[in-house]
Design a protein around this motif. Structure first.
Motif, short mmCIF file in Angstrom:
data_model
loop_
_atom_site.label_atom_id
_atom_site.label_comp_id
_atom_site.label_asym_id
_atom_site.label_seq_id
_atom_site.Cartn_x
_atom_site.Cartn_y
_atom_site.Cartn_z
N HIS A 201 7.53 -12.42 1.56
CA HIS A 201 6.37 -12.08 2.39
C HIS A 201 5.64 -13.36 2.79
O HIS A 201 5.70 -14.37 2.09
CB HIS A 201 5.41 -11.17 1.62
CG HIS A 201 4.85 -10.06 2.45
ND1 HIS A 201 5.06 -8.72 2.18
CD2 HIS A 201 4.10 -10.07 3.58
CE1 HIS A 201 4.47 -7.97 3.08
NE2 HIS A 201 3.87 -8.77 3.94
N GLY A 202 4.97 -13.29 3.93
CA GLY A 202 4.14 -14.39 4.38
C GLY A 202 2.71 -14.18 3.92
O GLY A 202 2.15 -13.09 4.08
N ALA A 203 2.10 -15.21 3.34
CA ALA A 203 0.73 -15.08 2.83
C ALA A 203 -0.28 -14.82 3.95
O ALA A 203 -1.34 -14.25 3.70
CB ALA A 203 0.34 -16.35 2.07
N LYS A 204 0.07 -15.21 5.19
CA LYS A 204 -0.84 -15.02 6.31
C LYS A 204 -0.42 -13.86 7.22
O LYS A 204 -0.84 -13.78 8.38
CB LYS A 204 -0.94 -16.32 7.12
CG LYS A 204 -1.55 -17.48 6.33
CD LYS A 204 -1.67 -18.73 7.18
CE LYS A 204 -2.33 -19.87 6.38
NZ LYS A 204 -2.45 -21.11 7.19
N ASP A 205 0.39 -12.98 6.68
CA ASP A 205 0.89 -11.84 7.46
C ASP A 205 -0.28 -10.95 7.88
O ASP A 205 -0.96 -10.36 7.03
CB ASP A 205 1.90 -11.04 6.64
CG ASP A 205 2.71 -10.06 7.47
OD1 ASP A 205 2.17 -9.50 8.44
OD2 ASP A 205 3.89 -9.84 7.14
N ASN A 206 -0.51 -10.82 9.18
CA ASN A 206 -1.61 -9.98 9.67
C ASN A 206 -1.11 -8.67 10.27
O ASN A 206 -1.86 -7.96 10.94
CB ASN A 206 -2.45 -10.74 10.70
CG ASN A 206 -1.64 -11.18 11.92
OD1 ASN A 206 -0.45 -10.89 12.02
ND2 ASN A 206 -2.29 -11.88 12.83
N PRO A 233 3.30 -19.60 1.81
CA PRO A 233 1.86 -19.82 2.02
C PRO A 233 1.43 -19.89 3.48
O PRO A 233 0.34 -19.45 3.83
CB PRO A 233 1.60 -21.16 1.31
CG PRO A 233 2.71 -21.29 0.33
CD PRO A 233 3.89 -20.65 0.96
N GLU A 234 2.27 -20.43 4.35
CA GLU A 234 1.88 -20.63 5.74
C GLU A 234 2.51 -19.63 6.71
O GLU A 234 2.27 -19.70 7.91
CB GLU A 234 2.24 -22.06 6.18
CG GLU A 234 1.54 -23.16 5.39
CD GLU A 234 0.02 -23.03 5.46
OE1 GLU A 234 -0.51 -22.74 6.55
OE2 GLU A 234 -0.63 -23.22 4.42
N ALA A 235 3.31 -18.72 6.20
CA ALA A 235 4.03 -17.80 7.10
C ALA A 235 3.18 -16.59 7.46
O ALA A 235 2.43 -16.07 6.64
CB ALA A 235 5.32 -17.34 6.45
N ASN A 236 3.32 -16.16 8.71
CA ASN A 236 2.70 -14.92 9.16
C ASN A 236 3.74 -13.81 9.02
O ASN A 236 4.50 -13.79 8.06
CB ASN A 236 2.20 -15.07 10.60
CG ASN A 236 1.13 -14.03 10.96
OD1 ASN A 236 1.36 -12.83 10.82
ND2 ASN A 236 -0.02 -14.47 11.41
N HIS A 237 3.82 -12.92 10.00
CA HIS A 237 4.71 -11.77 9.85
C HIS A 237 6.18 -12.13 9.92
O HIS A 237 7.01 -11.45 9.33
CB HIS A 237 4.38 -10.73 10.94
CG HIS A 237 5.06 -9.42 10.74
ND1 HIS A 237 5.00 -8.70 9.55
CD2 HIS A 237 5.85 -8.68 11.57
CE1 HIS A 237 5.70 -7.59 9.67
NE2 HIS A 237 6.23 -7.55 10.87
N ASN A 238 6.51 -13.21 10.60
CA ASN A 238 7.93 -13.56 10.75
C ASN A 238 8.47 -14.34 9.55
O ASN A 238 9.22 -15.31 9.70
CB ASN A 238 8.15 -14.37 12.03
CG ASN A 238 7.45 -15.72 12.01
OD1 ASN A 238 6.42 -15.87 11.34
ND2 ASN A 238 7.99 -16.69 12.72
#
Length: 258
Positions: A201-206, A233-238
């Motif tokens: 999972h990405g920690a910044k997943d919105n 830590p820096e990943a969003n949804h992708n």
């Protein structure tokens, strides 16, 4: 001008190569009664029907739904087409496609801007496409070339949710699984507690908050299950880009047996 022309030609060659590679996934249809499940299938190099091979079911995200039997290969196909992967881990790879008006997991949708845009259901019945996928897997298990001790599942986003849903309905089928930016109702975990799972999972997943994976992982750990969790830590949804770059993902997956 020559520089831009060169870059354009290179880009076109890359696209053509990727398209040619994806054509290695044959177009197939599973028909059960009046219902059809579209899927793409990648056979191992030098496939021998007299041998037994592991089977991987990969579930795509919501953006790849449809009925073209093409879009489900947008994410993940190149991961399994990697020559080193095909050489080291010969397997039958299945990419089914979910119809536009269906969903892999039984989810109630809330406000798209709210934290609870996905409400996972406890002990719910499978969706229509998930039920059809279950019937298809039963057929796959009956094939002589399928190693029934080495069935694996994985997916991203809607497919990450669907992977856990698939495990819940068929916990004795799969030797291991991986879920990328997915989630589930915590009460469903007991159904697949004996299946080793690697979560990403990405920690910044919105889109799908990381907490959706974290609560499932915590419950599996509480039950002393075999579980891995990688949070970027820096990943969003992708976060699937990072997950597919993990050198240990396939070695870990294929090392698991029932």
């Amino acid at each position: 001008m020559r520089k831009y022309l060169y870059l354009t030609i290179v880009a076109m060659l890359i696209i053509q190569t990727a398209t040619a590679q994806k054509s290695l996934f044959s177009k197939e249809v599973f028909i059960n009664g009046g219902d059809s499940l579209l899927y793409r299938q990648l056979l191992p190099e030098n496939f021998d029907p007299a041998k037994k091979y592991p089977v991987v079911i990969f579930l795509h995200g919501s953006g790849e739904r449809g009925n073209d039997n093409e879009a489900q290969l947008v994410h993940g196909a190149e991961f399994f087409l990697n020559q080193q992967a095909r050489k080291n881990f010969p397997a039958i790879i299945i990419f089914p496609q979910c119809p536009r008006n269906d969903f892999w997991a039984n989810v109630v949708f809330g406000d798209v801007n709210a934290a609870e845009r996905f409400s996972f259901q406890k002990g719910s019945k499978p969706t229509k496409v998930m039920g059809l996928l279950g019937d298809f897997i039963k057929q796959l298990k009956s094939e002589k070339f399928a190693d029934t001790d080495r069935f694996y599942a994985g997916g991203l986003s809607m497919g990450g949710m669907g992977t856990l849903e698939l495990l819940r309905h068929h916990p004795r089928v799969f030797a291991a699984a991986f879920s990328i930016c997915g989630g589930d109702h915590v009460e469903n975990v007991r159904k697949y507690k004996n299946v080793p799972i690697w979560f990403f999972h990405g920690a910044k997943d919105n889109v799908v908050p990381p907490e959706k994976s974290e609560i499932v992982v915590a419950e599996l750990k509480r039950r002393n299950s075999i579980v891995k969790f990688t949070l970027y830590p820096e990943a969003n949804h992708n976060s699937w880009d990072s997950a597919f770059a993990e050198p240990e993902l396939l070695p870990w997956l294929f090392s698991q047996y029932k």
